[in-house]
Motif scaffolding. Structure first.
Motif, short mmCIF file in Angstrom:
data_model
loop_
_atom_site.label_atom_id
_atom_site.label_comp_id
_atom_site.label_asym_id
_atom_site.label_seq_id
_atom_site.Cartn_x
_atom_site.Cartn_y
_atom_site.Cartn_z
N LYS A 139 0.84 -1.20 0.00
CA LYS A 139 0.00 0.00 0.00
C LYS A 139 0.87 1.25 0.00
N ASP A 140 1.94 1.24 0.79
CA ASP A 140 2.84 2.39 0.85
C ASP A 140 3.53 2.62 -0.50
N ALA A 141 3.78 1.52 -1.24
CA ALA A 141 4.45 1.63 -2.53
C ALA A 141 3.47 1.87 -3.68
N GLY A 142 2.17 1.89 -3.37
CA GLY A 142 1.17 2.11 -4.41
C GLY A 142 0.78 0.86 -5.17
N VAL A 143 1.08 -0.31 -4.61
CA VAL A 143 0.71 -1.58 -5.25
C VAL A 143 -0.53 -2.12 -4.56
N GLU A 144 -1.62 -2.21 -5.31
CA GLU A 144 -2.88 -2.62 -4.71
C GLU A 144 -3.35 -4.00 -5.16
N SER A 145 -2.63 -4.61 -6.11
CA SER A 145 -3.11 -5.86 -6.71
C SER A 145 -2.85 -7.08 -5.84
N PHE A 146 -2.08 -6.93 -4.76
CA PHE A 146 -1.72 -8.09 -3.93
C PHE A 146 -2.67 -8.31 -2.75
N ASP A 147 -3.51 -7.35 -2.46
CA ASP A 147 -4.30 -7.42 -1.23
C ASP A 147 -5.10 -8.72 -1.11
N SER A 148 -5.80 -9.09 -2.17
CA SER A 148 -6.66 -10.27 -2.11
C SER A 148 -5.89 -11.56 -2.29
N LEU A 149 -4.62 -11.48 -2.65
CA LEU A 149 -3.82 -12.68 -2.93
C LEU A 149 -2.92 -13.08 -1.77
N LEU A 150 -2.77 -12.21 -0.78
CA LEU A 150 -1.85 -12.48 0.31
C LEU A 150 -2.49 -13.38 1.35
N GLU A 151 -2.50 -14.68 1.03
CA GLU A 151 -3.01 -15.70 1.94
C GLU A 151 -2.08 -16.90 1.87
#
Length: 202
Positions: free
Chosen positions: A62-74
């Motif tokens: 989020k700090d780096a502006g990358v939002e595509s990983f949120d739902s994948l980090l499991e």
């Protein structure tokens, strides 16, 4: 993990995201330490493959502006941070996953754009930057030769034309003069005789 350590880990991950032109998120559940080491070696020096904690990675992304990983980090997560040719990195991950199905490619990001696992597979099918540059160099090297061939064809045709003209020139020199020119040569002495007669009469 103590708060200062967490802050340092988040800062390090944030820097990895920002300094990399791409990142691929994987799940490594079931892989041994030896297999992970083998994967790191196979990816080369331009890829930093790091095991990460999901909660800290969410903050760093989020700090780096990358939002595509949120739902994948499991589940057990590791990220390949790419600082070189993304195609080469994608090939390395795909090939390792084929040999070791426990490695699951979840998704990624390239130049700020999110990539699905299918898109990463398609990226792996592309030719690497090194191969493309080699093909470009080959094409540039072949271009002057092609140009020589193009210029050589008209020149050879011109040479044949000049040779044909030279063959015709001696034949033209031996060809009898036209009738009008012969008539002029016959009439010239007659005019001279008339002048001589007039001089004699005087």
């Amino acid at each position: 993990m103590a708060r200062p350590d967490k802050a340092a880990a988040v800062a390090e991950l944030t820097d990895e995201f920002r300094s990399s032109n791409g990142a691929v998120l994987t799940e490594y559940r079931g892989l041994t330490v030896a297999q992970l080491k083998q994967l790191r070696v196979s990816l080369g020096d331009d890829v930093n493959y790091a095991v990460v904690k999901n909660t800290l990675t969410k903050i760093a992304a989020k700090d780096a502006g990358v939002e595509s990983f949120d739902s994948l980090l499991e589940g057990p997560s590791a990220i390949a941070f790419i600082k070189g040719d993304a195609v080469v990195a994608a090939k390395g991950l795909r090939d390792f996953a084929k040999a070791n199905p426990l490695l699951v490619i979840k998704g990624g990001v390239l130049d700020g754009k999110p990539l699905s696992s299918d898109e990463i597979s398609k990226l792996a099918d592309l030719e690497s930057r090194e191969v493309l540059l080699a093909k470009l160099a080959g094409a540039m090297k072949a271009a002057p030769q092609n140009a020589v061939s193009l210029f050589a064809a008209p020149l050879s045709q011109a040479a044949r034309l000049f040779a044909a003209l030279q063959d015709k020139l001696p034949a033209a020199a031996e060809t009898p003069a036209p009738a009008a020119e012969v008539q002029d040569e016959v009439e010239a002495p007659a005019e001279a005789s008339t002048e001589e007669t007039a001089a004699a009469d005087s």
